[in-house]
Design a protein around this motif. Structure first.
Motif, PDB file in Angstrom:
ATOM      1  N   ILE A 159       0.725  -0.848   0.437  1.00 14.01           N
ATOM      2  CA  ILE A 159      -0.097  -0.633  -0.431  1.00 14.01           C
ATOM      3  C   ILE A 159       0.838   1.307   0.256  1.00 14.01           C
ATOM      4  CG2 ILE A 159      -1.799   0.931   1.360  1.00 14.01           C
ATOM      5  CD1 ILE A 159      -2.530  -0.857   2.903  1.00 14.01           C
ATOM      6  N   ALA A 160       1.877   1.241   0.336  1.00 19.30           N
ATOM      7  CA  ALA A 160       2.957   2.316   1.153  1.00 19.30           C
ATOM      8  C   ALA A 160       3.252   2.757  -0.425  1.00 19.30           C
ATOM      9  CB  ALA A 160       4.089   2.079   2.314  1.00 19.30           C
ATOM     10  N   LEU A 161       4.283   1.676  -1.241  1.00 17.54           N
ATOM     11  CA  LEU A 161       4.802   2.058  -2.357  1.00 17.54           C
ATOM     12  C   LEU A 161       3.737   2.312  -3.525  1.00 17.54           C
ATOM     13  CD1 LEU A 161       7.758  -0.749  -2.273  1.00 17.54           C
ATOM     14  CD2 LEU A 161       7.664   1.613  -1.743  1.00 17.54           C
ATOM     15  N   LEU A 162       2.789   1.707  -3.440  1.00 14.08           N
ATOM     16  CA  LEU A 162       1.325   2.040  -4.726  1.00 14.08           C
ATOM     17  C   LEU A 162       0.880   2.886  -4.137  1.00 14.08           C
ATOM     18  CD1 LEU A 162      -0.031  -1.004  -5.134  1.00 14.08           C
ATOM     19  CD2 LEU A 162       0.696   0.373  -7.337  1.00 14.08           C
ATOM     20  N   ALA A 163       0.111   3.738  -3.348  1.00 10.50           N
ATOM     21  CA  ALA A 163      -0.001   5.002  -3.343  1.00 10.50           C
ATOM     22  C   ALA A 163       1.177   6.046  -3.164  1.00 10.50           C
ATOM     23  CB  ALA A 163      -0.346   4.980  -1.451  1.00 10.50           C
ATOM     24  N   THR A 164       2.454   6.146  -2.866  1.00 13.11           N
ATOM     25  CA  THR A 164       3.266   6.934  -2.359  1.00 13.11           C
ATOM     26  C   THR A 164       3.354   6.878  -3.818  1.00 13.11           C
ATOM     27  OG1 THR A 164       3.838   6.256  -0.646  1.00 13.11           O
ATOM     28  CG2 THR A 164       5.241   7.701  -2.167  1.00 13.11           C
ATOM     29  N   ALA A 165       3.373   5.283  -4.946  1.00  9.71           N
ATOM     30  CA  ALA A 165       3.627   5.887  -6.508  1.00  9.71           C
ATOM     31  C   ALA A 165       2.204   7.285  -7.330  1.00  9.71           C
ATOM     32  CB  ALA A 165       3.619   4.882  -7.293  1.00  9.71           C
ATOM     33  N   VAL A 166       1.127   6.572  -6.887  1.00 11.83           N
ATOM     34  CA  VAL A 166       0.383   7.273  -7.280  1.00 11.83           C
ATOM     35  C   VAL A 166       0.445   8.939  -7.009  1.00 11.83           C
ATOM     36  CG1 VAL A 166      -2.040   7.333  -7.448  1.00 11.83           C
ATOM     37  CG2 VAL A 166      -0.927   5.498  -7.392  1.00 11.83           C
ATOM     38  N   ALA A 167       0.371   9.433  -5.488  1.00 12.84           N
ATOM     39  CA  ALA A 167       0.537  10.532  -5.328  1.00 12.84           C
ATOM     40  C   ALA A 167       1.814  11.197  -5.213  1.00 12.84           C
ATOM     41  CB  ALA A 167       0.869  10.771  -3.391  1.00 12.84           C
ATOM     42  N   VAL A 168       2.951  10.427  -5.716  1.00  9.89           N
ATOM     43  CA  VAL A 168       3.485  10.956  -6.566  1.00  9.89           C
ATOM     44  C   VAL A 168       3.361  11.625  -7.837  1.00  9.89           C
ATOM     45  CG1 VAL A 168       6.104  10.617  -7.302  1.00  9.89           C
ATOM     46  CG2 VAL A 168       5.989  10.288  -5.461  1.00  9.89           C
ATOM     47  N   PHE A 209     -17.870   1.590  -4.567  1.00  8.78           N
ATOM     48  CA  PHE A 209     -17.262   1.193  -5.394  1.00  8.78           C
ATOM     49  C   PHE A 209     -16.774  -0.632  -5.192  1.00  8.78           C
ATOM     50  CE2 PHE A 209     -15.833   4.913  -6.915  1.00  8.78           C
ATOM     51  CZ  PHE A 209     -16.598   5.006  -8.837  1.00  8.78           C
ATOM     52  N   GLY A 210     -17.165  -1.048  -3.769  1.00 10.81           N
ATOM     53  CA  GLY A 210     -16.590  -2.223  -3.273  1.00 10.81           C
ATOM     54  C   GLY A 210     -15.097  -2.290  -2.282  1.00 10.81           C
ATOM     55  N   ARG A 211     -14.552  -3.003  -2.007  1.00 11.30           N
ATOM     56  CA  ARG A 211     -13.620  -3.496  -1.107  1.00 11.30           C
ATOM     57  C   ARG A 211     -12.771  -3.788  -1.433  1.00 11.30           C
ATOM     58  NH1 ARG A 211     -15.977  -4.616   5.030  1.00 11.30           N
ATOM     59  NH2 ARG A 211     -17.400  -1.702   4.963  1.00 11.30           N
ATOM     60  N   HIS A 212     -12.256  -3.269  -2.897  1.00  9.84           N
ATOM     61  CA  HIS A 212     -11.243  -4.000  -3.560  1.00  9.84           C
ATOM     62  C   HIS A 212      -9.702  -3.810  -2.398  1.00  9.84           C
ATOM     63  CE1 HIS A 212     -14.137  -5.700  -6.450  1.00  9.84           C
ATOM     64  NE2 HIS A 212     -14.019  -4.743  -6.981  1.00  9.84           N
ATOM     65  N   GLU A 213      -8.535  -4.404  -2.971  1.00  7.68           N
ATOM     66  CA  GLU A 213      -7.196  -3.917  -2.192  1.00  7.68           C
ATOM     67  C   GLU A 213      -7.153  -2.084  -3.370  1.00  7.68           C
ATOM     68  OE1 GLU A 213      -4.330  -6.304  -1.262  1.00  7.68           O
ATOM     69  OE2 GLU A 213      -5.887  -7.293   0.156  1.00  7.68           O
ATOM     70  N   ILE A 214      -6.972  -3.247  -4.634  1.00  6.98           N
ATOM     71  CA  ILE A 214      -6.429  -1.967  -5.308  1.00  6.98           C
ATOM     72  C   ILE A 214      -7.026  -0.167  -5.530  1.00  6.98           C
ATOM     73  CG2 ILE A 214      -5.811  -1.502  -7.187  1.00  6.98           C
ATOM     74  CD1 ILE A 214      -4.235  -3.622  -7.250  1.00  6.98           C
ATOM     75  N   LEU A 215      -8.012  -0.676  -4.954  1.00  7.63           N
ATOM     76  CA  LEU A 215      -9.556   0.544  -4.875  1.00  7.63           C
ATOM     77  C   LEU A 215      -8.672   1.505  -3.724  1.00  7.63           C
ATOM     78  CD1 LEU A 215     -11.348   1.811  -6.826  1.00  7.63           C
ATOM     79  CD2 LEU A 215     -12.851   1.418  -4.818  1.00  7.63           C
ATOM     80  N   LEU A 216      -8.222   0.645  -2.471  1.00  9.70           N
ATOM     81  CA  LEU A 216      -7.635   1.268  -1.474  1.00  9.70           C
ATOM     82  C   LEU A 216      -6.678   2.423  -2.086  1.00  9.70           C
ATOM     83  CD1 LEU A 216      -8.257   1.173   1.536  1.00  9.70           C
ATOM     84  CD2 LEU A 216      -6.701  -0.645   1.947  1.00  9.70           C
ATOM     85  N   TYR A 217      -5.262   1.476  -2.157  1.00  6.07           N
ATOM     86  CA  TYR A 217      -4.106   2.072  -2.362  1.00  6.07           C
ATOM     87  C   TYR A 217      -4.412   3.130  -3.632  1.00  6.07           C
ATOM     88  CZ  TYR A 217      -2.107  -3.202  -2.148  1.00  6.07           C
ATOM     89  OH  TYR A 217      -2.075  -4.151  -1.313  1.00  6.07           O
ATOM     90  N   LEU A 218      -5.572   3.088  -4.284  1.00  6.30           N
ATOM     91  CA  LEU A 218      -5.221   4.505  -5.367  1.00  6.30           C
ATOM     92  C   LEU A 218      -6.148   5.450  -4.022  1.00  6.30           C
ATOM     93  CD1 LEU A 218      -6.470   2.484  -8.686  1.00  6.30           C
ATOM     94  CD2 LEU A 218      -5.080   3.246  -7.553  1.00  6.30           C
ATOM     95  N   GLY A 219      -7.149   5.029  -3.580  1.00  2.00           N
ATOM     96  CA  GLY A 219      -7.885   5.833  -2.535  1.00  2.00           C
ATOM     97  C   GLY A 219      -7.059   6.684  -1.848  1.00  2.00           C
TER      98      GLY A 219
END
Lengths: 345, 295, 346
Positions: free
Chosen positions: B99-108, B152-162
């Motif tokens: 989550i940390a890596l993906l979400a950070t990548a999205v944020a960056v 959108f339902g509880r997808h993990e990917i969605l959580l990362y993106l969110g």
């Protein structure tokens, strides 16, 4: 987007020259540049950095632009290059009105006008090697070249500006100010420009290095058909490089004249005061140096005086000077002065 | 100013390698990086080696204490459902790091592009873009993510993106500020004189010079993201059973804190280690990439 | 010869354990004179004075001695040195804003030192401050006392900094690049002001500058520094007319001159760039790598400043041993220009 520009103008246009041989390389007409300055929450006020500036620059000529800080010298450089948009007036390069060009075409036209900056280190991207910095403009102006060919040209240009081959692989922080300025000059010249705008190119350099850069510019000029717009606050430097000199004060031209004549017999009271302010070059000259210094300092460009912008500091000002802006008059000998009283001697 | 000599010594190297060399001089940051790498490797490599998986239930060991014996390898004990806490902690660590890596990548990615465009073009575009950021700031972001989950339902990917889409706002502001000052630098002007298009200037000249502040801020964002995820999981909006994250594990642990402290202590300790490592690495990166700011 | 007012002996300034930025510098400052310290960036010209006044950054160490009225300033207690700086020796910087506190009105800044050091009552201190501002050419001095520094123009700020320095009635005024940040017309005003103030207060001036015009226009004696060492010193007129050190000669020749048109003629120049502090080996002439007159010994032995004529010293192996061989214009320095060229356009 680059293909569009590159296709519109085949690179390496070397034959022919200007359409009309008599036309000046650069023609600036009534150029006015204004910035809006916020003065309150809902109010702003225009600051005229340049007002109705008109002059020509001939092929291969060097025009020195002198003036004090805030006189609009740097704005002039940037307006000529299209880096700031003029409020009115025109800049024509080889008879082509640059203000009417669409952005993509303007970018390709930049090939023939390049710039050398004041702070040599700040003008180089700290994260690029010298070779990439110098080769980069070729990516825009000569997209048909392979990366290897571009680098070869960059190396060649670095050599012409007096840097060793090994310089190409080094980063800006590894160079001294003088070397960095050579890289900046190489980057400007790699597009084979016809006009080089130099904005205080030696003022950030050590005294013993200034002469090297001035000589390099002189060499480059002698070797090709390069015209220069040379902006400087240093009158000695202006004298060393210029064919003609343009004197700016508070965004207006005070005087334009061939360098030798201007330094020998300035006509505008401001030019006279400016030249007399220059420190004496030798102690012998200093012994009798009692500069008739101009009183005070230039007023804020936000509230310039009415009429002649110089009149508040002028020892020869008359009531008429407040009434209208003195036009830039052309005298019989071709020199231009913006003063209603210059003929009185 | 008089560090000129030191600069000479690491001449003939690019800015990145100089930064790397400076980073290597910071003992705390290097140790933290090594520990984090060790934890990450453990999270990926160890679970397949265990005789049981994270969702195997040991009925006889519900809330069992840590035990390492011939019967089994359970150094962290068991959770409320009798699952091995060691395997679950490793899974939680992996999920949290992902989550940390993906979400950070999205944020960056979003933040840099948005901020650089707003900052470079300036004017009305900048005003409009930044007002939008202000509006996002004003929204209660947790509600925002919860809403997203509900719709959108509880997808993990969605959580990362969110979570990533929450964090980009601050990144965009930082990048815009830096871009505003970079835009005035002479080398950007030189690039314009060289005929480069705005896109080329932004990507070749502006963004590489943003790297310092962006990397530093990203390193400091990661702990925040891990905490946000933990918080969401604590509320029950995070990773769904039987998968887990450090936040979920801690949430379960707090319920049993007084009687079965290991259920909280082990995942909590790992989270603490990860956060401390990230902060130390962030400090080291700041010193390495922006030596002038070092006190 | 008169007694020197300030005497610097073997001054060496180092940062940490790096090579020195000021390296064994010795010179005197005589009462009433105006001495120019000339050099390029990194030559140590500013560091010399910062060291003498105990104003070096933390991490820097000064060795040697700086004698003023029988006291070595380098070993003086902090408090006494501070007192001396407030009264006998004043310092003016290139950027006047460094001397002025941006959040204090001019009046409180200008009256602070006189009130503290001389115990003047507020009204008296204010009156004197206004007088001093008028004297240094600030118009409407009375009202300006209520202004903040940022409300003044660059030239007025520099004048205010001068006023602040002079209110303590110093004997020595050290000005570090006092005109560099100013416009050409204002530079001339400040040069003239310095000359006037010097006469009026019988000041001893030490001007740190890279601008040869300021040297020619204001000073009688000059000391040329390069890489922390003295290259040449002597009366300004003599040095300009016949520089003995190749560096001085090159510097004078390569500076563009307003009174001389050189259409198409290139300037004589010194190749290379000044060394970074600490780049020069201890047993070599720092200028040797750039010097056109270099001989073998230059890279093997460090030249010491030697007296070659009354009041003139040169640190160059070319002049070692023989006093006054007419080695004028070592690197093709121009002969002094007659005054007439300048008057023509005045």
């Amino acid at each position: 987007m680059r293909a569009l520009g590159g296709g519109a103008r085949p690179p390496g246009k070397t034959s022919g020259g200007p359409a009309n041989a008599a036309a000046p390389l650069l023609s600036v007409q009534a150029l006015t540049v204004a910035y809006r300055v916020r003065t309150g929450l809902f109010s702003s006020q225009p600051l005229h950095a340049l007002s109705a500036v008109t002059f020509n620059l001939e092929q291969r000529e060097t025009l020195g632009v002198v003036g004090e800080s805030g006189c609009g010298k740097s704005t002039l450089a940037r307006a000529v290059l299209g880096l700031v948009a003029p409020a009115s007036g025109r800049v024509r390069l080889e008879s082509e009105d640059l203000s009417k060009l669409p952005p993509a075409r303007m970018r390709t036209r930049r090939r023939i006008m390049q710039m050398v900056f004041q702070d040599p280190l700040a003008s180089l991207n700290p994260r690029m090697t010298a070779g990439r910095i110098v080769a980069e403009p070729l990516g825009v102006f000569a997209p048909h070249l392979t990366p290897a060919e571009r680098l070869a040209r960059a190396l060649d240009m670095l050599a012409r500006t007096g840097l060793p081959q090994s310089a190409a692989h080094r980063y800006p922080h590894e160079f001294s100010g003088g070397q960095a300025q050579r890289i900046g000059i190489a980057r400007a010249l790699i597009t084979e420009p016809r006009l080089l705008v130099c904005d205080e190119p030696v003022s950030a350099l050590d005294v013993s290095v200034q002469a090297q850069i001035l000589n390099l510019l002189a060499d480059l000029r002698a070797g090709g058909r390069l015209a220069m717009l040379f902006i400087t606050h240093d009158l000695s430097v202006a004298r060393a490089v210029s064919d003609r000199v343009l004197v700016l004060y508070l965004g207006r031209i005070m005087e334009i004249a061939p360098a030798a004549q201007l330094f020998a017999a300035p006509r505008h009271p401001y030019t006279q005061g400016l030249l007399a302010s220059a420190p004496p070059p030798t102690p012998q000259a200093a012994r009798n140096w009692r500069p008739p210094t101009l009183a005070g300092e230039a007023p804020s460009p936000l509230s310039p005086p009415s009429g002649c912008v110089f009149r508040l500091r002028c020892r020869r000002a008359k009531p008429q000077c407040a009434e209208q802006v003195p036009p830039l008059e052309t005298a019989d000998d071709g020199r231009q002065v913006a003063c209603i009283r210059w003929r009185e001697g | 100013m008089w560090g000129a000599r030191a600069m000479k010594e690491d001449a003939a190297r690019g800015p990145w390698r100089r930064a790397a060399a400076r980073f290597m001089q910071s003992r705390a940051a290097v140790a933290a990086a090594a520990l984090l790498l060790f934890l990450a490797l453990a999270a990926v490599c160890v679970p397949p080696l265990l005789p049981h998986t994270y969702d195997d239930i040991f009925w006889e060991h519900i809330k069992g204490a840590p035990a390492v014996s011939a019967d089994g390898f359970h150094p962290f004990g068991f959770d409320v459902n009798g699952r091995d806490l060691f395997a679950r902690t490793l899974l939680g660590l992996r999920v949290s790091l992902q989550i940390a890596l993906l979400a950070t990548a999205v944020a960056v990615a979003v933040g840099v592009a948005y901020g650089a465009i707003a900052g470079y073009f300036g004017g009305r575009l900048d005003e409009a873009m930044m007002r939008f950021v202000d509006i996002l700031y004003a929204l209660p972001y947790i509600l925002f993510v919860i809403l997203l989950m509900v719709i959108f339902g509880r997808h993990e990917i969605l959580l990362y993106l969110g979570i990533g889409l929450l964090e980009w706002v601050t990144m965009a502001r930082i990048v815009r500020g830096q871009t505003l000052s970079l835009r005035e630098r002479e080398f950007v002007e030189a690039a314009r004189v060289a005929g480069l298009s705005p896109a080329a200037i932004i990507f070749r000249h502006i963004t590489p010079n943003l790297a310092g502040p962006v990397v530093i801020y990203a390193a400091l964002t990661i702990p925040e993201i891990i905490l946000t995820e933990s918080f969401l999981s604590y509320l029950g909006f995070g990773v769904q059973e039987p998968r887990t994250s450090l936040g979920t594990l801690i949430s379960e642990g707090t319920d049993n804190l007084s009687v079965y402290p290991w259920i909280l202590a082990f995942p909590g300790g790992v989270l603490f280690c990860v956060l401390l490592c990230m902060i130390l690495i962030g400090d080291g990166l700041r010193d390495a990439l922006d030596p002038r700011r070092r006190a | 010869m008169t007694e020197p007012l300030l005497s610097v002996r073997d001054l060496t300034v180092r940062y940490d354990d790096a090579a020195p930025v000021v390296d064994g510098l010795s010179f005197d400052l005589f009462p009433g004179e105006a001495l120019a310290m000339v050099g390029e960036s990194g030559s140590g010209k500013s560091q010399t004075w910062l060291a003498a006044l105990g104003l070096l950054d933390a991490g820097a160490r000064a060795d040697g001695s700086v004698f003023y009225r029988g006291r070595n300033l380098l070993t003086l207690a902090r408090g006494r040195l501070d007192a001396l700086r407030g009264s006998d020796i004043a310092l003016i910087f290139q950027d006047p804003m460094t001397a002025l506190n941006p959040s204090m009105r001019l009046g409180s800044q200008l009256t602070e030192a006189p009130r503290r050091h001389r115990g003047l009552p507020a009204s008296e201190a204010r009156r004197r401050a206004a007088d001093m501002l008028t004297l240094v050419g600030v118009p409407d001095a009375g009202q300006r006392l209520n202004a903040y520094p940022h409300e003044l123009s660059g030239g007025l700020r520099q004048r205010a900094a001068f006023a602040m320095a002079l209110l303590c009635e110093p004997k020595i005024l050290i000005a570090d690049e006092p005109t560099t940040a100013l416009d050409a017309t204002v530079q001339a005003q400040i040069i003239r002001l310095l000359a006037d103030l010097r006469r009026r207060f019988s000041l001893t001036l030490a001007i740190v500058t890279h601008d040869l015009g300021v040297v020619a226009g204001l000073c009688e004696r000059m000391l040329v520094m390069y890489a922390g060492r003295e290259m040449e010193s002597g009366p300004v007129e003599a040095v300009f007319a016949a520089p003995r050190h190749p560096y001085t000669a090159g510097l004078l020749a390569s500076t563009p001159r307003i009174d001389r048109a050189r259409p198409g003629v290139k300037l004589p120049m010194i190749p290379g760039a000044p060394p970074e502090p600490g780049e020069t080996p201890a047993d070599s002439c720092p200028f040797a790598p750039r010097c056109s007159k270099r001989i073998d010994v230059c890279t093997r032995q460090r030249p010491r400043p030697e007296t070659i004529a009354p009041g003139r010293r040169v640190a160059c192996h070319l002049h070692a041993g023989h006093g006054d061989t007419g080695h004028s214009g070592a690197a093709g320095a121009p002969p002094a220009a007659p005054d007439s060229t300048r008057r023509a356009w005045r």
